[in-house]
Design a protein around this motif. Structure first.
Motif: not given
Length: 298
Positions: A34-39, A51-57, A78-87
């Motif tokens: 459920k990556p939507s929950a991470v975002q 002001q700073v969020i940390t990737t879920n890695s 790890s790529d997904l964790a980064g993309r979710l933070a960016k989104s």
């Protein structure tokens, strides 16, 4: 003095949203299911004032997802964790929010005795490669021993992105001076971090009671080394003291009842009183804590 507000712990927020969360995968399970929950958690922390969020890695390591799945999926997750933070940053509309790439303890939280020095590259490199397109800075967090960030720093891209290193401290018993869970002193850790050129030294994933003294030692050591340009900070957890043989996969730690957003703010004020300019929360510190920090410190 300008204070930067970090986010809080991911895991309890995922549980609050009824996202998939269980042993041994922990927060990595939501990346699979459920990556939507991470975002959503990222967005809620931004809304609370982070002001700073940390990737879920943090849990994207063999210790949590197993050797086979890590070698198959580590870079992808790890790529997904980064993309979710960016989104999440884009979706929040607060485009000034920075993304910290979480580089976790590669061999399990709190356990310096489990470190395998010849395996750092095998585990850290896929995580770094997956996160690299998305992050503004690197955050080695919950580091129990000096060898951890020293080994990982050598693998990072050779660019201008800052490296923050956050150590976890012995908190189950008094020590003559602040010590990492390896038994190494905070002073020796700070000296080495100055040598490898970090931009910030923090303390996390230990009780708030032990952090103030560590910050005092850090400040004094940085002054002695003419390295006061290095920022300091803290983000404690809400757990009871962790024993020497603790592991992050034994079970869900109980959260302290006495630690409220308001009492946590009082600890944070002590940290900023010792020069800390980066403050947030770790395990068990949710969005309501970050909101109080933001409203009172930012």
């Amino acid at each position: 003095m300008s204070i930067t507000i970090l986010d809080g712990g991911m895991s309890r927020e995922l549980m609050r949203l009824n996202a998939p969360f269980k042993q041994p995968e922990w927060s990595a399970l939501s990346l699979y299911e459920k990556p939507s929950a991470v975002q959503q958690v990222h967005e809620e922390f931004i809304k609370a004032g982070a002001q700073v969020i940390t990737t879920n890695s943090y849990a994207v390591v063999p210790f949590h997802i197993g050797e086979q799945r890590f070698h198959a999926d580590g870079k992808m997750l790890s790529d997904l964790a980064g993309r979710l933070a960016k989104s999440a940053v884009k979706n929040s509309g607060v485009l000034t929010t920075k993304i910290a790439g979480s580089l976790p303890p590669m061999f399990g939280s709190y356990r310096a005795d489990l470190i395998e020095q010849d395996r750092f590259a095998d585990i850290a490199q896929p995580i770094i490669d997956g996160l690299s397109p998305y992050v503004d800075l690197w955050l080695c967090e919950t580091q129990s021993a000096i060898i951890e960030p020293v080994s990982v720093q050598k693998l990072l891209p050779k660019d201008e992105r800052p490296l923050w290193v956050s150590f976890t401290l012995i908190d189950e018993k008094p020590t003559p001076e602040p010590q990492l869970r390896s038994g190494e002193t905070v002073k020796s850790a700070v000296e080495k971090m100055v040598e490898i050129g970090v931009s910030a030294i923090l303390f996390n994933c230990c009780q708030p009671e032990v952090i103030e003294q560590a910050l005092i030692v850090t400040r004094e050591t940085l002054k002695q080394l003419n390295a006061t340009h290095i920022q300091t900070g803290a983000y404690a957890n809400a757990f009871a003291p962790q024993p020497e043989d603790a592991t992050a996969n034994d079970g869900l730690d109980e959260v302290r009842k006495d630690l409220t957003p308001e009492s946590y703010l009082e600890w944070a004020k002590k940290w900023t009183g010792q020069g800390a300019t980066i403050v947030g929360g770790c395990c068990g510190i949710g969005r309501e804590f970050i909101k109080v920090l933001s409203e009172n410190l930012a």
